[in-house]
Enzyme design. Sequence first.
Site, PDB file in Angstrom:
ATOM      1  N   LYS A 258       0.799  -1.224   0.000  1.00 15.01           N
ATOM      2  CA  LYS A 258       0.000   0.000   0.000  1.00 15.01           C
ATOM      3  C   LYS A 258       0.833   1.276   0.000  1.00 15.01           C
ATOM      4  O   LYS A 258       0.423   2.288  -0.584  1.00 15.01           O
ATOM      5  CB  LYS A 258      -0.986  -0.023   1.165  1.00 15.01           C
ATOM      6  CG  LYS A 258      -2.077  -1.088   0.946  1.00 15.01           C
ATOM      7  CD  LYS A 258      -2.772  -1.477   2.226  1.00 15.01           C
ATOM      8  CE  LYS A 258      -3.776  -0.417   2.637  1.00 15.01           C
ATOM      9  NZ  LYS A 258      -4.513  -0.843   3.852  1.00 15.01           N
TER      10      LYS A 258
ATOM     11  N   GLY B  44      -7.991  -6.222   4.766  1.00 14.13           N
ATOM     12  CA  GLY B  44      -9.122  -6.719   5.553  1.00 14.13           C
ATOM     13  C   GLY B  44      -9.416  -5.871   6.778  1.00 14.13           C
ATOM     14  O   GLY B  44      -9.925  -6.361   7.783  1.00 14.13           O
TER      15      GLY B  44
ATOM     16  N   HIS C   1     -16.602   5.775   1.951  1.00 15.71           N
ATOM     17  CA  HIS C   1     -15.738   4.887   1.172  1.00 15.71           C
ATOM     18  C   HIS C   1     -16.416   4.717  -0.182  1.00 15.71           C
ATOM     19  O   HIS C   1     -17.480   4.113  -0.281  1.00 15.71           O
ATOM     20  CB  HIS C   1     -15.580   3.535   1.883  1.00 15.71           C
ATOM     21  CG  HIS C   1     -14.794   2.530   1.095  1.00 15.71           C
ATOM     22  ND1 HIS C   1     -13.585   2.029   1.515  1.00 15.71           N
ATOM     23  CD2 HIS C   1     -15.050   1.924  -0.088  1.00 15.71           C
ATOM     24  CE1 HIS C   1     -13.132   1.167   0.607  1.00 15.71           C
ATOM     25  NE2 HIS C   1     -14.005   1.087  -0.376  1.00 15.71           N
TER      26      HIS C   1
ATOM     27  N   LYS D  63     -16.222  -3.902   5.331  1.00 14.04           N
ATOM     28  CA  LYS D  63     -17.515  -3.612   4.715  1.00 14.04           C
ATOM     29  C   LYS D  63     -18.610  -4.581   5.177  1.00 14.04           C
ATOM     30  O   LYS D  63     -18.355  -5.767   5.309  1.00 14.04           O
ATOM     31  CB  LYS D  63     -17.382  -3.693   3.197  1.00 14.04           C
ATOM     32  CG  LYS D  63     -16.373  -2.694   2.659  1.00 14.04           C
ATOM     33  CD  LYS D  63     -15.865  -3.093   1.286  1.00 14.04           C
ATOM     34  CE  LYS D  63     -14.688  -2.208   0.883  1.00 14.04           C
ATOM     35  NZ  LYS D  63     -13.953  -2.730  -0.264  1.00 14.04           N
TER      36      LYS D  63
ATOM     37  N   GLU E 147     -10.037   2.235  -4.758  1.00 14.11           N
ATOM     38  CA  GLU E 147     -10.772   2.701  -3.578  1.00 14.11           C
ATOM     39  C   GLU E 147     -10.378   4.128  -3.216  1.00 14.11           C
ATOM     40  O   GLU E 147      -9.189   4.457  -3.173  1.00 14.11           O
ATOM     41  CB  GLU E 147     -10.486   1.781  -2.386  1.00 14.11           C
ATOM     42  CG  GLU E 147     -10.947   0.345  -2.627  1.00 14.11           C
ATOM     43  CD  GLU E 147     -10.909  -0.526  -1.381  1.00 14.11           C
ATOM     44  OE1 GLU E 147     -11.642  -1.517  -1.360  1.00 14.11           O
ATOM     45  OE2 GLU E 147     -10.158  -0.216  -0.437  1.00 14.11           O
TER      46      GLU E 147
ATOM     47  N   ARG F  85      -8.268  -7.707  -7.914  1.00 17.41           N
ATOM     48  CA  ARG F  85      -8.992  -8.991  -7.982  1.00 17.41           C
ATOM     49  C   ARG F  85     -10.490  -8.695  -8.046  1.00 17.41           C
ATOM     50  O   ARG F  85     -10.891  -7.535  -7.929  1.00 17.41           O
ATOM     51  CB  ARG F  85      -8.701  -9.793  -6.717  1.00 17.41           C
ATOM     52  CG  ARG F  85      -8.978  -8.944  -5.472  1.00 17.41           C
ATOM     53  CD  ARG F  85      -8.975  -9.709  -4.202  1.00 17.41           C
ATOM     54  NE  ARG F  85      -8.885  -8.845  -3.045  1.00 17.41           N
ATOM     55  CZ  ARG F  85      -9.920  -8.230  -2.476  1.00 17.41           C
ATOM     56  NH1 ARG F  85     -11.140  -8.374  -2.973  1.00 17.41           N
ATOM     57  NH2 ARG F  85      -9.753  -7.452  -1.430  1.00 17.41           N
TER      58      ARG F  85
ATOM     59  N   ARG G 202     -24.044  -8.529   3.502  1.00 14.85           N
ATOM     60  CA  ARG G 202     -23.233  -9.735   3.740  1.00 14.85           C
ATOM     61  C   ARG G 202     -23.797 -10.436   4.973  1.00 14.85           C
ATOM     62  O   ARG G 202     -23.822  -9.855   6.060  1.00 14.85           O
ATOM     63  CB  ARG G 202     -21.780  -9.354   4.028  1.00 14.85           C
ATOM     64  CG  ARG G 202     -21.114  -8.576   2.919  1.00 14.85           C
ATOM     65  CD  ARG G 202     -19.640  -8.388   3.253  1.00 14.85           C
ATOM     66  NE  ARG G 202     -18.985  -7.525   2.272  1.00 14.85           N
ATOM     67  CZ  ARG G 202     -17.675  -7.455   2.115  1.00 14.85           C
ATOM     68  NH1 ARG G 202     -16.871  -8.171   2.882  1.00 14.85           N
ATOM     69  NH2 ARG G 202     -17.149  -6.656   1.201  1.00 14.85           N
TER      70      ARG G 202
HETATM   71  P1  ADP Z   1      -7.759  -2.456   3.983  1.00 10.45           P
HETATM   72  O1  ADP Z   1      -6.709  -2.712   2.932  1.00 10.45           O
HETATM   73  O2  ADP Z   1      -7.441  -3.116   5.276  1.00 10.45           O
HETATM   74  O3  ADP Z   1      -9.152  -2.681   3.506  1.00 10.45           O
HETATM   75  P2  ADP Z   1      -8.022   0.419   3.500  1.00 10.45           P
HETATM   76  O4  ADP Z   1      -6.823   1.283   3.347  1.00 10.45           O
HETATM   77  O5  ADP Z   1      -8.751   0.039   2.265  1.00 10.45           O
HETATM   78  O6  ADP Z   1      -7.621  -0.891   4.336  1.00 10.45           O
HETATM   79  O7  ADP Z   1      -9.040   1.100   4.503  1.00 10.45           O
HETATM   80  C1  ADP Z   1     -10.174   0.416   5.004  1.00 10.45           C
HETATM   81  C2  ADP Z   1     -11.077   1.393   5.735  1.00 10.45           C
HETATM   82  O8  ADP Z   1     -10.374   2.025   6.836  1.00 10.45           O
HETATM   83  C3  ADP Z   1     -11.606   2.548   4.913  1.00 10.45           C
HETATM   84  O9  ADP Z   1     -12.734   2.197   4.145  1.00 10.45           O
HETATM   85  C4  ADP Z   1     -11.932   3.559   5.994  1.00 10.45           C
HETATM   86  O10 ADP Z   1     -13.132   3.242   6.651  1.00 10.45           O
HETATM   87  C5  ADP Z   1     -10.794   3.372   6.978  1.00 10.45           C
HETATM   88  N1  ADP Z   1      -9.672   4.291   6.653  1.00 10.45           N
HETATM   89  C6  ADP Z   1      -8.560   4.001   5.950  1.00 10.45           C
HETATM   90  N2  ADP Z   1      -7.776   5.091   5.805  1.00 10.45           N
HETATM   91  C7  ADP Z   1      -8.397   6.116   6.430  1.00 10.45           C
HETATM   92  C8  ADP Z   1      -8.097   7.505   6.639  1.00 10.45           C
HETATM   93  N3  ADP Z   1      -6.980   8.063   6.182  1.00 10.45           N
HETATM   94  N4  ADP Z   1      -8.999   8.241   7.331  1.00 10.45           N
HETATM   95  C9  ADP Z   1     -10.144   7.699   7.810  1.00 10.45           C
HETATM   96  N5  ADP Z   1     -10.473   6.397   7.660  1.00 10.45           N
HETATM   97  C10 ADP Z   1      -9.621   5.602   6.982  1.00 10.45           C
END
Ligand code: ADP
Length: 447
Positions: A116, A164, A208, A237, A275, A292, A338
């Site tokens: 990431k 996750g 999101h 989610k 995302e 994916r 879900r």
């Molecule tokens: P993962 O790879 O574990 O799914 P993500 O980076 O996609 O992690 O983030 C998952 C969720 O975490 C986001 O949908 C949001 O709810 C929260 N999140 C992630 N980054 C931030 C941020 N900078 N500020 C607020 N919430 C965040």
Amino acid sequence: MFKKILIANRGEIALRIIRACREMGILSVAVYSEADRESLHVKSADQSVCIGPAQPSESYLKIQNIISAALVTGADAIHPGYGFLSENAGFARIIEEQGITFIGPSAAAIENMGDKAVARETMIRAGVPVVPGSDGIVGDTGRALEIAEKIGYPVIVKASAGGGGKGMRVVHSPENLIKSVQTARSEAKAAFGSSDVYMEKYLEEPRHIEFQILGDRHGNIVYLGERDCSIQRRNQKVIEEAPSTALNQSLREEMGRMALMAAAAVGYHSAGTIEFLLDRNKEFYFIEMNTRIQVEHPVTEMITGIDLVKEQIAIAAGEKLSVSQQDIKVTGWAIECRINAEDPARNFTPFPGVITRYIPPGGPWVRVDSAAYQGWEVPRHYDSLIGKIITWGRDRGEAIERMRRALGEFRIEGVMTTIPFHQKVLDNAFFKRGEIYTNFIQRRISE
Ligand code: ADP
């Protein structure tokens, strides 16, 4: 086109892929662990191969066993589904070396987006907006303090290899930052095998919003609108919908354009998801790309009429996209819930066991993607997803009403499920008005 596809996964997504294969006239091979002998994906495939004991590390994650199964059955392609090996660049590379096609992007694209912090750097270079934060990995804690000072508290420390919803820590003041970075590092090392962490500004009440994209191996790439996945528990989610009440057409087009730029930056082909977080001022920021098919892909299928798994297979076989951007029309609204075997009253702890009664909902515009059946035992070794209900309506209100009806019809006995929890969310007045954000459940729904 492929003659035979091996599905390196289990449960509802394996079944979903088998269904696409059947409609395309392609034979399917299921693999299964000893705990999944009685699974529906095994019964539904044309052939099946046991690949080891229940523990994922000994079966669904065991690369050599999966390759042996593909070679023995003469499969010419492998679909990895989601989770397990789906974002493992090494797996993609090894199977291609065996002359078997990986149904997904190139190993290089997985590598670039899988980490990431690297993905974040790549997006900065490509001109895609990211959440203010560190340029890449946070090396020393002194630097962490400087960055946090610059972007302002609260900040979120995230594991580079995380996923996750795990490996994230919110920090509200400089006093806690150094300790949090250190803890985050050791947690990341233990959970994901890498102690790399990076930092972002923690956004308050964001949405999101993610964009589904499809790219072929001929340079064609399209986006299929957005999904709003703001209803989350612990950053995971729970309910997804498409489209989003937060976007108007011009913002949708701007975000869609950025999503295409992000994908193009890594030479992406196959189905993928970009995302973003959208803040209250309607500023959006890239957070990560999933290379994916995703759990929530059906909501996009319902509003576009495009079968994403079939497209994925056709792209891997070298075909051109069956649609251009102008062909993609969004009609109506779709929602997905879900359904997990969990006990909402006991902090959503998994509730494995035998399903003694199972009557799924039906009727117009209700889709159930599930591999459950009466008498089947939900194993304790894997995630607790029993299935997904997806409903479609001409507008959001109709999709919600239909989902309430479907949830009411669903009879599952023998295990506790999250159905009552979904009903509570759907009955919430703020949810009905579309006033949702990632901390919605925490703020509005008493668990
Ligand atoms: P993962 O790879 O574990 O799914 P993500 O980076 O996609 O992690 O983030 C998952 C969720 O975490 C986001 O949908 C949001 O709810 C929260 N999140 C992630 N980054 C931030 C941020 N900078 N500020 C607020 N919430 C965040």
